[in-house]
Design an enzyme around this catalytic site. Structure first.
Site, PDB file in Angstrom:
ATOM      1  N   THR A 163       0.658  -1.316  -0.070  1.00 61.96           N
ATOM      2  CA  THR A 163       0.032  -0.134   0.020  1.00 61.96           C
ATOM      3  C   THR A 163       0.766   1.287   0.063  1.00 61.96           C
ATOM      4  O   THR A 163       2.124   1.211   0.431  1.00 61.96           O
ATOM      5  CB  THR A 163      -0.828  -0.049   1.208  1.00 61.96           C
ATOM      6  OG1 THR A 163      -0.137  -0.163   2.372  1.00 61.96           O
ATOM      7  CG2 THR A 163      -1.844  -1.088   1.288  1.00 61.96           C
ATOM      8  N   GLY A 242      -0.166   1.978  -6.350  1.00 61.43           N
ATOM      9  CA  GLY A 242       1.147   2.965  -6.177  1.00 61.43           C
ATOM     10  C   GLY A 242       1.640   3.403  -7.536  1.00 61.43           C
ATOM     11  O   GLY A 242       0.494   3.582  -8.551  1.00 61.43           O
ATOM     12  N   SER A 243       2.779   3.426  -7.961  1.00 62.40           N
ATOM     13  CA  SER A 243       3.029   3.838  -9.202  1.00 62.40           C
ATOM     14  C   SER A 243       3.113   2.999 -10.507  1.00 62.40           C
ATOM     15  O   SER A 243       3.236   1.625  -9.992  1.00 62.40           O
ATOM     16  CB  SER A 243       4.542   4.597  -9.097  1.00 62.40           C
ATOM     17  OG  SER A 243       5.531   3.568  -8.697  1.00 62.40           O
ATOM     18  N   LEU A 265      -3.099   2.091 -10.139  1.00 64.08           N
ATOM     19  CA  LEU A 265      -1.930   2.730 -10.344  1.00 64.08           C
ATOM     20  C   LEU A 265      -2.078   4.314 -10.718  1.00 64.08           C
ATOM     21  O   LEU A 265      -1.308   4.880 -11.530  1.00 64.08           O
ATOM     22  CB  LEU A 265      -1.407   2.079 -11.590  1.00 64.08           C
ATOM     23  CG  LEU A 265      -0.926   0.699 -11.633  1.00 64.08           C
ATOM     24  CD1 LEU A 265      -0.326   0.165 -12.849  1.00 64.08           C
ATOM     25  CD2 LEU A 265       0.023   0.327 -10.383  1.00 64.08           C
ATOM     26  N   CYS A 298      -4.996   9.112  -5.996  1.00 57.33           N
ATOM     27  CA  CYS A 298      -5.063   8.476  -7.227  1.00 57.33           C
ATOM     28  C   CYS A 298      -5.978   8.804  -8.348  1.00 57.33           C
ATOM     29  O   CYS A 298      -5.856   9.035  -9.312  1.00 57.33           O
ATOM     30  CB  CYS A 298      -5.016   7.034  -7.136  1.00 57.33           C
ATOM     31  SG  CYS A 298      -6.149   6.519  -6.126  1.00 57.33           S
ATOM     32  N   GLU A 396       1.042  11.949 -14.348  1.00 57.25           N
ATOM     33  CA  GLU A 396       0.533  12.171 -12.876  1.00 57.25           C
ATOM     34  C   GLU A 396       1.504  12.835 -12.089  1.00 57.25           C
ATOM     35  O   GLU A 396       2.718  12.573 -11.901  1.00 57.25           O
ATOM     36  CB  GLU A 396       0.380  10.636 -12.360  1.00 57.25           C
ATOM     37  CG  GLU A 396      -0.574  10.752 -11.047  1.00 57.25           C
ATOM     38  CD  GLU A 396      -0.742   9.669 -10.323  1.00 57.25           C
ATOM     39  OE1 GLU A 396       0.020   8.533 -10.209  1.00 57.25           O
ATOM     40  OE2 GLU A 396      -1.946   9.434 -10.025  1.00 57.25           O
TER      41      GLU A 396
HETATM   42  N1  LIG Z   1      -2.153   5.247  -7.153  1.00 57.18           N
HETATM   43  C1  LIG Z   1      -1.761   5.810  -5.941  1.00 57.18           C
HETATM   44  O1  LIG Z   1      -2.363   5.891  -4.888  1.00 57.18           O
HETATM   45  C2  LIG Z   1      -0.346   6.199  -5.657  1.00 57.18           C
HETATM   46  C3  LIG Z   1       0.356   6.619  -6.617  1.00 57.18           C
HETATM   47  N2  LIG Z   1       1.725   6.954  -6.570  1.00 57.18           N
HETATM   48  C4  LIG Z   1       2.398   7.635  -7.822  1.00 57.18           C
HETATM   49  O2  LIG Z   1       3.796   7.199  -7.626  1.00 57.18           O
HETATM   50  C5  LIG Z   1       4.785   8.244  -7.752  1.00 57.18           C
HETATM   51  C6  LIG Z   1       5.957   7.752  -6.784  1.00 57.18           C
HETATM   52  O3  LIG Z   1       5.673   7.664  -5.216  1.00 57.18           O
HETATM   53  P1  LIG Z   1       6.334   6.551  -4.617  1.00 57.18           P
HETATM   54  O4  LIG Z   1       6.070   6.393  -3.121  1.00 57.18           O
HETATM   55  O5  LIG Z   1       7.522   6.260  -5.188  1.00 57.18           O
HETATM   56  O6  LIG Z   1       5.232   5.207  -5.196  1.00 57.18           O
HETATM   57  P2  LIG Z   1       5.786   3.608  -5.276  1.00 57.18           P
HETATM   58  O7  LIG Z   1       5.061   2.846  -6.236  1.00 57.18           O
HETATM   59  O8  LIG Z   1       7.462   3.440  -5.162  1.00 57.18           O
HETATM   60  O9  LIG Z   1       5.332   2.954  -3.783  1.00 57.18           O
HETATM   61  C7  LIG Z   1       4.055   2.192  -3.527  1.00 57.18           C
HETATM   62  C8  LIG Z   1       4.210   1.261  -2.512  1.00 57.18           C
HETATM   63  O10 LIG Z   1       5.335   0.321  -3.283  1.00 57.18           O
HETATM   64  C9  LIG Z   1       6.284  -0.187  -2.481  1.00 57.18           C
HETATM   65  N3  LIG Z   1       7.353  -0.815  -3.344  1.00 57.18           N
HETATM   66  C10 LIG Z   1       8.247   0.195  -3.970  1.00 57.18           C
HETATM   67  N4  LIG Z   1       9.220  -0.695  -4.816  1.00 57.18           N
HETATM   68  C11 LIG Z   1       8.900  -1.719  -4.806  1.00 57.18           C
HETATM   69  C12 LIG Z   1       9.415  -2.786  -5.279  1.00 57.18           C
HETATM   70  N5  LIG Z   1      10.495  -2.936  -6.056  1.00 57.18           N
HETATM   71  N6  LIG Z   1       8.641  -3.970  -5.051  1.00 57.18           N
HETATM   72  C13 LIG Z   1       7.539  -4.091  -4.320  1.00 57.18           C
HETATM   73  N7  LIG Z   1       6.977  -2.790  -3.681  1.00 57.18           N
HETATM   74  C14 LIG Z   1       7.697  -1.671  -3.937  1.00 57.18           C
HETATM   75  C15 LIG Z   1       6.602   1.139  -1.585  1.00 57.18           C
HETATM   76  O11 LIG Z   1       7.370   0.626  -0.566  1.00 57.18           O
HETATM   77  C16 LIG Z   1       5.171   1.493  -1.062  1.00 57.18           C
HETATM   78  O12 LIG Z   1       4.652   0.475  -0.271  1.00 57.18           O
HETATM   79  C17 LIG Z   1       4.042   9.312  -7.290  1.00 57.18           C
HETATM   80  O13 LIG Z   1       4.591  10.690  -7.346  1.00 57.18           O
HETATM   81  C18 LIG Z   1       2.554   9.056  -7.647  1.00 57.18           C
HETATM   82  O14 LIG Z   1       2.574   9.530  -8.893  1.00 57.18           O
HETATM   83  C19 LIG Z   1       2.236   6.951  -5.242  1.00 57.18           C
HETATM   84  C20 LIG Z   1       1.585   6.475  -4.102  1.00 57.18           C
HETATM   85  C21 LIG Z   1       0.192   6.214  -4.339  1.00 57.18           C
HETATM   86  O1  LIG Z   2      -5.731   7.583  -3.798  1.00 59.53           O
HETATM   87  C1  LIG Z   2      -6.647   6.909  -4.049  1.00 59.53           C
HETATM   88  C2  LIG Z   2      -7.877   6.816  -3.511  1.00 59.53           C
HETATM   89  C3  LIG Z   2      -8.266   7.399  -2.289  1.00 59.53           C
HETATM   90  C4  LIG Z   2      -9.488   7.232  -1.749  1.00 59.53           C
HETATM   91  C5  LIG Z   2     -10.407   6.888  -2.682  1.00 59.53           C
HETATM   92  S1  LIG Z   2     -12.025   6.803  -2.076  1.00 59.53           S
HETATM   93  O2  LIG Z   2     -12.316   7.842  -0.890  1.00 59.53           O
HETATM   94  O3  LIG Z   2     -12.383   5.641  -1.673  1.00 59.53           O
HETATM   95  O4  LIG Z   2     -12.937   7.452  -3.035  1.00 59.53           O
HETATM   96  C6  LIG Z   2     -10.171   6.522  -3.620  1.00 59.53           C
HETATM   97  C7  LIG Z   2      -8.923   6.367  -4.294  1.00 59.53           C
END
Ligand SMILES: NC(=O)C1=CN([C@@H]2O[C@H](COP(=O)(O)OP(=O)(O)OC[C@H]3O[C@@H](n4cnc5c(N)ncnc54)[C@H](O)[C@@H]3O)[C@@H](O)[C@H]2O)C=CC1
Ligand SMILES: O=Cc1ccc(S(=O)(=O)O)cc1
Length: 494
Positions: A163, A242-243, A265, A298, A396
């Site tokens: 997460t 995540g990303s 993502l 996201c 993003e």
């Molecule tokens: N969809 C969403 O809710 C999110 C999107 N992002 C996007 O990602 C960009 C970078 O943020 P980060 O924190 O670097 O995201 P990230 O994708 O690196 O981190 C998300 C999760 O993945 C884990 N992770 C990282 N590398 C991994 C690997 N090789 N294997 C398994 N797990 C791994 C991290 O520890 C964290 O728990 C943000 O600027 C945003 O654009 C970031 C966080 C949430």
């Molecule tokens: O970051 C993604 C995200 C966070 C919250 C929600 S909601 O509040 O459940 O709509 C959806 C996406």
């Protein structure tokens, strides 16, 4: 260094430099961390806590504990028993709501009201899926004479959950509650940037009666603990938020053992504003959708598409909304707080500075109060008109930066809305009922909101993406299908 308030962190294993230090939660027992990671408060830039830096050894033990839970009391539990434990946990979370909200607010920097809403959402997830646990039925298929064919639903086994840091509490509820309701045993690797609330929630889960090993939490870096978890041969499913870059790594790792994955993502979600819309309501929604959680959502509405004939009045309304924004630390309970860390702050400021260098018009930019220089704040900014190939439209940003695009007519609106690699959420603002239906069908996206956006994030509503935004569904009853499988039992009795 500012001493932390011990009452907020009753399950910290130790205290180090006046900050709480957490271990890993494996088999319902705390495991001391052999190495640690420092956590900083985003609103102040000051040290806040220490997390365990787990790796392959801790992940091995957590997966073994989960496997043992499936072979033991948890695996034998009835759906009704599981449902009762989930609901007991929901009640316990609500009774600790204020404390957990402050843990979340300090850790993420978000306004305290938002953190309270996030904790209530955790309780709602466990309540909803607790109630659903014993209402998921199989089916009987009319087949050949003298055959009874039953399709029964079963858990997948050990589920892995990775997460992010933007909504640590909500993600805990969103991903774990359906998995546990269906009888899986879970291993959570939350984000190293912010996950204190997950550890406090994990401790409450033990108090609520989850048997040993049903829920395990290992903290650590993504490339260490995260990678070890996704590659582990003992897991049967991965949920990742995540990303897109890490999403690909997670899916590659899952492919090694041919296990299913749900990927969430992110996006570049548009709100399409037609000339006949309630422009006031649309402007309010557009401003909120990109500034909530400082744009680190996201499903953030990071693009607004405006019909040319109402561009000027709409820009005026939008500028007024952004001008009225309050920016502050959690205690000030403003509209938005800081970004999560210096890296994300630099990344988002780079987007803003590059756009200004490219002479992209700034429609409006709010001001960060001068007393907040140590936190990771970014001024909410609206650029426009922005061309479809600009980075602000294609990438993003994950901050409070809105790109405004202009269209003429429905076809161009749809082309622009669909003109990115993402497809998570879209909003459509129009009073024309037939157009509402046409747009809902033509926009390629996991969710389409009409004359609203987000709608309170209802737990009941299936959520997930298409295209580069990922695949699989969370929330709603749809999530239960992702974390379970069917078995067809064919019984010949002739
Ligand atoms: N969809 C969403 O809710 C999110 C999107 N992002 C996007 O990602 C960009 C970078 O943020 P980060 O924190 O670097 O995201 P990230 O994708 O690196 O981190 C998300 C999760 O993945 C884990 N992770 C990282 N590398 C991994 C690997 N090789 N294997 C398994 N797990 C791994 C991290 O520890 C964290 O728990 C943000 O600027 C945003 O654009 C970031 C966080 C949430
Ligand atoms: O970051 C993604 C995200 C966070 C919250 C929600 S909601 O509040 O459940 O709509 C959806 C996406």
């Amino acid at each position: 260094m500012q001493p932390a308030q011990p009452d907020l962190y009753p399950h910290a294993r130790r205290w180090r430099d006046h900050q709480p230090q957490y271990g890993h939660l494996i088999g319902s027992a705390w495991r001391d961390a052999s190495a640690v990671i420092g956590v900083t408060a985003p609103a102040t830039g000051r040290p806040l806590a220490w997390l365990g830096r787990g790796g392959a050894a801790e992940i091995d033990d957590a997966v073994a504990a989960a496997r043992a839970a499936l072979a033991g009391a948890w695996g034998r539990s009835t759906a009704a028993e599981r449902g009762r434990i989930l609901q007991a946990f929901a009640a316990l979370v609500l009774s600790h709501c204020e404390r957990l909200a402050w843990v979340e607010a300090h850790d993420t920097g978000k306004p305290i009201s938002q953190a309270r809403a996030d904790i209530r959402a955790v309780a709602r997830y466990f309540q909803f899926y607790g109630e659903a646990a014993d209402k998921v039925h199989g089916e009987v298929i009319p087949y050949l004479n003298d055959y009874n064919v039953a399709v029964v639903r079963e858990p997948l086994g050990v589920t892995a959950h990775i997460t992010p840091w933007n909504y640590p509490a909500q993600m805990f509820g969103r991903t774990l509650a359906p998995a546990l309701a269906m009888g899986n045993a879970a291993v959570l690797k939350p984000a190293e940037e912010a996950c204190l609330v997950c550890l406090e929630l994990g401790a409450l889960a033990v108090d609520a009666g989850f048997p040993a090993g049903a829920l395990n939490i290992v903290t650590g870096l993504g490339e260490e603990a995260g990678a070890a978890l996704t590659r582990h041969p003992g897991i049967d499913f991965v949920s990742f938020t995540g990303s897109p870059e890490v999403g690909r790594l997670v899916q590659e790792a899952a492919a090694i053992h041919h296990i299913p994955v749900v990927l969430e993502l992110g996006g570049k979600s548009p709100q399409v504003v037609f000339a006949d819309a309630d422009l006031d309501a649309a402007a309010t929604s557009v401003c909120k959708a990109i500034t909530q959680n400082a744009g680190q959502t996201c499903s953030a509405g990071s693009r607004v598409l405006v019909e040319r004939s109402v561009l000027d009045p709409f820009v005026g309304l939008l500028a007024a909304r952004f001008g009225a924004l309050r920016i502050g630390v959690p205690e000030e309970d403003a509209d938005l707080g800081p970004l999560i860390n210096a890296t994300q702050q630099r990344r988002v400021l780079d987007f803003i500075e590059n756009a200004k260098r490219d002479r992209l018009p700034v429609i409006t930019q709010a001001k960060v109060p001068t007393q907040h220089t140590n936190g990771y704040f970014v001024p909410p900014t609206v650029f426009g008109p922005v061309n479809a190939d600009n980075p602000l439209v294609c990438q993003e940003v994950f901050g409070p930066v809105l790109a405004l695009q202009v269209f003429e007519g429905e076809d161009e609106a749809v082309a622009l809305a669909n003109g990115t690699e993402f497809g998570l959420v879209a909003g459509v603002w129009t009073r024309d009922g037939a157009r509402q239906q046409r747009l809902a069908r033509r926009i390629v996206s996991g969710q389409v909101f009409i004359n609203c956006y987000g709608a309170g994030g209802g737990v009941e509503l299936p959520f997930g993406g298409t295209k580069r935004s990922g695949h699989g569904r969370e929330k709603g009853l749809a999530a239960l299908e992702e974390v379970s499988t069917t078995k067809t039992v064919v019984n010949y009795y002739g």
